[in-house]
Each structure stands twice: as structure tokens, then as C-alpha cells.
Design an enzyme around this catalytic site. Structure first.
Site, mmCIF file in Angstrom:
data_model
loop_
_atom_site.group_PDB
_atom_site.id
_atom_site.type_symbol
_atom_site.label_atom_id
_atom_site.label_comp_id
_atom_site.label_asym_id
_atom_site.label_seq_id
_atom_site.Cartn_x
_atom_site.Cartn_y
_atom_site.Cartn_z
ATOM 1 N N LYS A 38 12.043 2.364 -7.455
ATOM 2 C CA LYS A 38 12.059 3.570 -8.277
ATOM 3 C C LYS A 38 13.383 3.694 -9.022
ATOM 4 O O LYS A 38 13.428 4.065 -10.202
ATOM 5 C CB LYS A 38 11.833 4.806 -7.402
ATOM 6 C CG LYS A 38 10.458 4.894 -6.765
ATOM 7 C CD LYS A 38 9.379 5.139 -7.791
ATOM 8 C CE LYS A 38 8.026 5.400 -7.130
ATOM 9 N NZ LYS A 38 6.941 5.616 -8.126
ATOM 10 N N LEU A 52 2.269 6.903 -13.661
ATOM 11 C CA LEU A 52 1.794 5.680 -13.022
ATOM 12 C C LEU A 52 2.466 5.484 -11.670
ATOM 13 O O LEU A 52 3.637 5.804 -11.489
ATOM 14 C CB LEU A 52 2.106 4.470 -13.909
ATOM 15 C CG LEU A 52 1.287 4.308 -15.192
ATOM 16 C CD1 LEU A 52 1.914 3.223 -16.051
ATOM 17 C CD2 LEU A 52 -0.160 3.956 -14.865
ATOM 18 N N GLY A 53 1.720 4.937 -10.748
ATOM 19 C CA GLY A 53 2.300 4.625 -9.451
ATOM 20 C C GLY A 53 1.227 4.259 -8.446
ATOM 21 O O GLY A 53 0.078 4.674 -8.556
ATOM 22 N N TYR A 92 10.916 0.919 -1.523
ATOM 23 C CA TYR A 92 10.244 1.877 -2.412
ATOM 24 C C TYR A 92 11.262 2.585 -3.299
ATOM 25 O O TYR A 92 11.094 2.661 -4.523
ATOM 26 C CB TYR A 92 9.471 2.881 -1.555
ATOM 27 C CG TYR A 92 8.792 3.989 -2.325
ATOM 28 C CD1 TYR A 92 7.501 3.829 -2.824
ATOM 29 C CD2 TYR A 92 9.421 5.211 -2.535
ATOM 30 C CE1 TYR A 92 6.867 4.839 -3.519
ATOM 31 C CE2 TYR A 92 8.803 6.229 -3.229
ATOM 32 C CZ TYR A 92 7.522 6.045 -3.721
ATOM 33 O OH TYR A 92 6.912 7.055 -4.422
ATOM 34 N N LEU A 127 4.994 15.234 -2.587
ATOM 35 C CA LEU A 127 4.000 15.858 -3.447
ATOM 36 C C LEU A 127 2.896 16.496 -2.608
ATOM 37 O O LEU A 127 2.291 15.835 -1.760
ATOM 38 C CB LEU A 127 3.389 14.825 -4.398
ATOM 39 C CG LEU A 127 4.311 14.319 -5.504
ATOM 40 C CD1 LEU A 127 3.651 13.172 -6.254
ATOM 41 C CD2 LEU A 127 4.660 15.440 -6.471
ATOM 42 N N GLY A 164 -4.312 9.612 -11.144
ATOM 43 C CA GLY A 164 -3.534 9.962 -9.965
ATOM 44 C C GLY A 164 -3.439 11.465 -9.754
ATOM 45 O O GLY A 164 -3.958 12.263 -10.543
ATOM 46 N N ARG A 194 -9.007 2.851 -15.965
ATOM 47 C CA ARG A 194 -10.361 3.224 -15.551
ATOM 48 C C ARG A 194 -10.586 4.701 -15.874
ATOM 49 O O ARG A 194 -9.654 5.426 -16.204
ATOM 50 C CB ARG A 194 -10.561 2.976 -14.048
ATOM 51 C CG ARG A 194 -9.653 3.802 -13.139
ATOM 52 C CD ARG A 194 -9.916 3.452 -11.677
ATOM 53 N NE ARG A 194 -9.179 4.327 -10.769
ATOM 54 C CZ ARG A 194 -7.931 4.147 -10.391
ATOM 55 N NH1 ARG A 194 -7.231 3.119 -10.881
ATOM 56 N NH2 ARG A 194 -7.341 4.972 -9.549
#
Length: 231
Positions: free
Chosen positions: A131, A74-75, A127, A154, A14, A38
Site C-alpha cells: 500500500k 481497487l483492491g 500488505y 472498513l 467492492g 465484471r
């Protein structure tokens, strides 16, 4: 490198995860490891132990690596999850919490988690509610130290990710940031590189406790990361 802090990154593919890898290039005070589903594009010059495995095997990898700290970035996104609540929870909630429990079961003492501004288990926004639920459940685990980062929007280039609303937000963030003061400062856009540096800096801290960091605290932590010594 024998005295370097072993940090395992989960979420290397990410935006923030990639910046964590970049922040660790050339550092002699950390020994970076990564566990992922991956392969990732690794920055030039990085020294890393990188393991690709199904999440059900991550506990075994933690057992073998024995990191002192885990940085979890992670997300997924609502769009990538197919706008399906179960699919979104599978990554942002279940995978995060399963990772944290696997880390704790294998002796990890410090856990750094990148969450989101506005996270609240009582939020009406799905969302932010997820969280917030994750933050709540992480605090119930018995890590010696838990750091939760709540960045605003971000800022940074994402590969193969064209979220129109987010791109528009990034485009106007320099102006929007100037208008956000007081309690709204926490919603300002923040460079993913700063979030990554903060995560590394916080992973290096030994003081026990549970800490939540807004944008301002994230920037302070990022700037406290010792600069690389030129040789």
C-alpha cells in the site's frame, strides 16, 4: 447534467465502490461513470455509464469518456489472492498504477485513491508495504490533484466475503473505537459509506496538490458533501 462533474469509478464491485455508487444516486452535480472487469449490483435509481472490459482496454475507455476525476477503490485481500505475493501485487499495485497512468495519459486531472491506515513502503508487513509503495508511486505522477484516503477498519456488509478476523474486528469496533485516542484514532473502524462520500466530495475539489486523509479527515470530507436537494 451538462455542467455536472464527470467522475469515473474504478472498483465498483467492492465495498467502498458500491457505496460510491449509492452516494451518487440522485445527484445532479456529478455524472458518474464506471470501468470494471465484471458487472456490479447497481443501486436503484442510479444513472451511470458502466463499461465492462479487460484492463488493457481501460485506457481507450478513459479516452472516450474523458472524466475530470477518477475514484480508485481497487483492491483484493490476501486470502482472495491465494496468499500469493505476486497475485496480490497484480491487483493492489500493478492494476492500480496502470489505471492511474492510463487516466493521466487521457487527461484526467484528479485522482482519488482508497489506501489503508498504516501504509508505509518501509513497513515489515507485506500488505502495508505494498500500500505504501503504491502511494509513493502515485505521488510521482503529475495529477493536478491527488487525494489518498487512509481509512481504518472498513465497516460494512461485504457480499460473499467471510473474513473471520475482519468480522471479529467489526464486531468489537464500537468498544475498540472508544479506547483509541491520540495517534491511535486513525486505526478506528469507519463506515464504508463515509469513505465513499469523502471520495466523491474530494473528487469535486479543484485545488491543486497532493493530500493524505486519515479517519478524521475522511469524516470531515464526507460531511462536507452537499446534501441532496429534496424535490
Amino acid at each position: 447534467m451538462s455542467d455536472a462533474l464527470r467522475i469515473c469509478l474504478v472498483g465498483a464491485t467492492g465495498l467502498v465502490g458500491g457505496k460510491v455508487l449509492e452516494a451518487c444516486v440522485g445527484r445532479e452535480d456529478v455524472r458518474i461513470q464506471a470501468v470494471a472487469r465484471r458487472e456490479a449490483n447497481l443501486p436503484h435509481g442510479i444513472r451511470i455509464e458502466y463499461f465492462v472490459a479487460d484492463p488493457c482496454k481501460w485506457s481507450e475507455i478513459f479516452e472516450a469518456l474523458r472524466p475530470k476525476a477518477v475514484i480508485c477503490t481497487l483492491g483484493t485481500t490476501w486470502k482472495k489472492a491465494g496468499e500469493d505475493e505476486a497475485a496480490f501485487r497484480a491487483v493492489d499495485q500493478e492494476l492500480v498504477l496502470n489505471t492511474a497512468k492510463a487516466a493521466l495519459d487521457n487527461g484526467v486531472e484528479r485522482f482519488v485513491h482508497v489506501s489503508s491506515v498504516g501504509a508505509d513502503p518501509a513497513s515489515k508487513t507485506f500488505y502495508l508495504r505494498v500500500k505504501g509503495e503504491v502511494e509513493r508511486d502515485l505521488t510521482r505522477l503529475r495529477f493536478n490533484r491527488l487525494d489518498i484516503l487512509r481509512p481504518g477498519l472498513l465497516l460494512g456488509r461485504r457480499d460473499n466475503d467471510r473474513r473471520t478476523a475482519e468480522r471479529m474486528g467489526i464486531a468489537v469496533s464500537p468498544i475498540a473505537n472508544l479506547l483509541m485516542h491520540g495517534k491511535y484514532r486513525q486505526y478506528r473502524g469507519i463506515d464504508a459509506e463515509l469513505v465513499a462520500k469523502a471520495a466523491v466530495s474530494l473528487a469535486k475539489r479543484a485545488a491543486r496538490g497532493r493530500f493524505v486523509h486519515d479517519n478524521d479527515a475522511i469524516m470531515r470530507a464526507a460531511h462536507s458533501l452537499p446534501a441532496l436537494v429534496e424535490t
